[in-house]
Write a protein that holds these residues in place. Structure first.
Motif, short mmCIF file in Angstrom:
data_model
loop_
_atom_site.label_atom_id
_atom_site.label_comp_id
_atom_site.label_asym_id
_atom_site.label_seq_id
_atom_site.Cartn_x
_atom_site.Cartn_y
_atom_site.Cartn_z
N GLN A 1 -1.70 8.11 -1.97
CA GLN A 1 -2.72 8.07 -0.93
C GLN A 1 -4.11 8.39 -1.48
OE1 GLN A 1 -1.84 7.08 2.25
NE2 GLN A 1 -4.06 6.88 2.53
N THR B 1 -4.94 -8.55 1.45
CA THR B 1 -4.23 -7.82 0.40
C THR B 1 -3.21 -8.73 -0.29
OG1 THR B 1 -2.65 -6.99 2.04
CG2 THR B 1 -4.53 -5.57 1.49
N PHE C 1 -9.85 2.20 -2.74
CA PHE C 1 -9.50 0.98 -2.02
C PHE C 1 -9.96 0.95 -0.56
CE2 PHE C 1 -6.63 0.94 -5.58
CZ PHE C 1 -6.40 -0.40 -5.86
N GLU C 2 -9.88 2.06 0.15
CA GLU C 2 -9.93 2.06 1.60
C GLU C 2 -11.28 1.62 2.18
OE1 GLU C 2 -8.81 2.44 5.54
OE2 GLU C 2 -7.55 2.48 3.75
N GLN C 3 -12.36 2.22 1.71
CA GLN C 3 -13.67 2.00 2.32
C GLN C 3 -14.27 0.65 1.89
OE1 GLN C 3 -14.73 4.12 4.66
NE2 GLN C 3 -12.80 5.22 4.29
N ASP C 4 -15.15 0.11 2.74
CA ASP C 4 -15.77 -1.18 2.45
C ASP C 4 -16.49 -1.20 1.11
OD1 ASP C 4 -14.85 -2.17 4.80
OD2 ASP C 4 -16.77 -2.17 5.86
N TRP D 1 -5.56 5.26 -2.93
CA TRP D 1 -5.94 4.31 -1.89
C TRP D 1 -7.23 4.76 -1.17
CZ3 TRP D 1 -4.46 -0.50 -1.06
CH2 TRP D 1 -4.89 -1.12 0.12
N ASP D 2 -7.29 6.04 -0.83
CA ASP D 2 -8.45 6.55 -0.09
C ASP D 2 -9.74 6.47 -0.90
OD1 ASP D 2 -6.78 7.11 2.03
OD2 ASP D 2 -6.65 9.25 1.63
N LYS D 3 -9.65 6.78 -2.19
CA LYS D 3 -10.86 6.87 -3.01
C LYS D 3 -11.32 5.53 -3.55
CE LYS D 3 -12.88 9.31 -6.98
NZ LYS D 3 -12.68 10.36 -8.00
N GLN E 1 0.82 -1.20 0.00
CA GLN E 1 0.00 0.00 0.00
C GLN E 1 0.86 1.26 0.00
OE1 GLN E 1 -2.67 0.24 3.35
NE2 GLN E 1 -2.90 2.46 3.15
N HIS F 1 -11.84 -2.48 -2.91
CA HIS F 1 -11.58 -2.86 -1.52
C HIS F 1 -11.21 -4.35 -1.43
CE1 HIS F 1 -11.70 -2.34 2.78
NE2 HIS F 1 -12.49 -3.39 2.90
#
Length: 353
Positions: free
Chosen positions: A198, A218, A205-208, A201-203, A193, A213
């Motif tokens: 970032q 991973t 991958f991060e959230q369920d 990842w935030d937009k 990661q 995701h």
């Protein structure tokens, strides 16, 4: 993206299967050896014995760079400990002894790794001239031997030279020559990661509920299935997108402009002049990317043995600050009949007509 009727049916059936990472890149078998080149153009030639008790694989690896690129690796069924000795012999007349220490033992004793260029060159010359290799592994008072056929090794090395664009250069494994090597393609393996911007990842991958995701695992990312390619105006990221199915790993692509005032976006896939990308779905499956001609192949398997499914070929294009994939062809085989039919490269072309 990929809204063909055949693909929609296959995606529905695959969604019900347990998920395991599916490797990306180029895999070939040459008689008794296997060659694997990943999407970052790092290549491995692996000898696998028909029967074994100790060493299960002997691998020669070359990274996608010119200097300090070679290493060897051995995988063992028995734990490797500091002081474990490996006697490698070629046709019982040339031999080399390697001794494991803490720095050379990897994966909790399952692998031995050596990046000494002289050791790698010795193995290369032995593979080229011999017909059989053997490894005697000694730990304490126990010695276990494994034999490997070298049949197909020369063809495997030629394939690696061709794939890494080093044929007829002094860096070639097999077909050496006087040609100057071309500059290496600026492509890097992504394994964690921390290598991903970032914002991506935030937009994504991060959230369920995010498109890519991983839901707690991973493994596909850590296996090195992603890559970053540096272009003139941006970095292109090709990343495993979620956990995938039993034999289909989805991927997503992102454009990260070098001009930080421009937004990071999903890289568009264009077919018949129309953008095919779907913000809620993957861009490609089980990818194979060529750093030589910047073509991307995306194979969706109808079932695990690969006797049916589809394969898209896309051309990566950079026009000023505009970066996109342009469809070249679509090949499909709808009948899951046990006939591989020469593989996806030989299936009927269904687009363009």
């Amino acid at each position: 993206m990929m809204k063909q009727p055949l693909l929609a049916a296959m995606m529905l059936s695959t969604a019900l299967l347990a998920s395991q990472p599916v490797l990306a890149g180029n895999y070939k078998e040459f008689r008794d050896v296997a060659v694997w080149c990943d999407t970052a153009m790092n290549c491995s030639l692996t000898l696998v014995p028909k029967s074994f008790e100790g060493v299960t694989e002997l691998t020669l690896r070359r990274e996608n760079r010119l200097d300090n690129s070679l290493s060897i690796m051995m995988t063992s069924q028995k734990p490797i400990e500091p002081g474990t000795r490996f006697l490698i012999s070629i046709d019982d007349n040339k031999s080399l002894t390697l001794i494991a220490d803490v720095s050379s033992i990897k994966e909790d004793g399952a692998k031995y790794w050596n990046s000494n260029p002289d050791v790698a060159e010795w193995l290369i010359e032995g593979i080229k001239s011999g017909s059989m290799a053997s490894v005697k592994m000694t730990t304490g008072d126990e010695t276990i031997s494994t034999s490997f056929s070298l049949s197909g090794s020369v063809a495997g090395m030629i394939y690696i030279d061709e794939y890494q664009d080093l044929l007829n250069t002094s860096y070639a494994l097999q077909v050496k020559g006087s040609q100057a090597p071309r500059p290496r393609v600026p492509i890097t393996e992504i394994k964690s990661q921390t290598q991903i911007p970032q914002i991506i990842w935030d937009k994504w991958f991060e959230q369920d509920g995010a498109m890519c995701h991983f839901f707690g695992s991973t493994a596909a990312l850590e296996a090195g299935l992603g890559f970053r390619l540096t272009l003139h105006s941006a970095d292109l990221y090709g990343l495993p997108c979620g956990m995938g199915g039993a034999y289909n790993q989805p991927y997503a692509f992102f454009t990260v402009p070098l001009d930080e005032t421009n937004a990071i976006t999903q890289t568009p896939f264009i077919m018949d002049g129309k953008v095919q990308a779907d913000e809620n779905g993957a861009d490609a499956w089980n990818i194979s990317f060529s750093g030589k001609d910047f073509t991307l192949k995306s194979e969706f398997k109808g079932r695990g043995i690969g006797d049916c499914g589809s394969q898209f070929t896309w051309q990566l294009r950079e026009e000023g600050e505009r970066i996109f994939f342009d469809a070249v062809e679509l090949r499909e085989k709808g009948e899951c009949d046990g006939d591989y039919a020469g593989g996806p490269d030989n299936w009927p072309v269904t687009w363009p007509k």
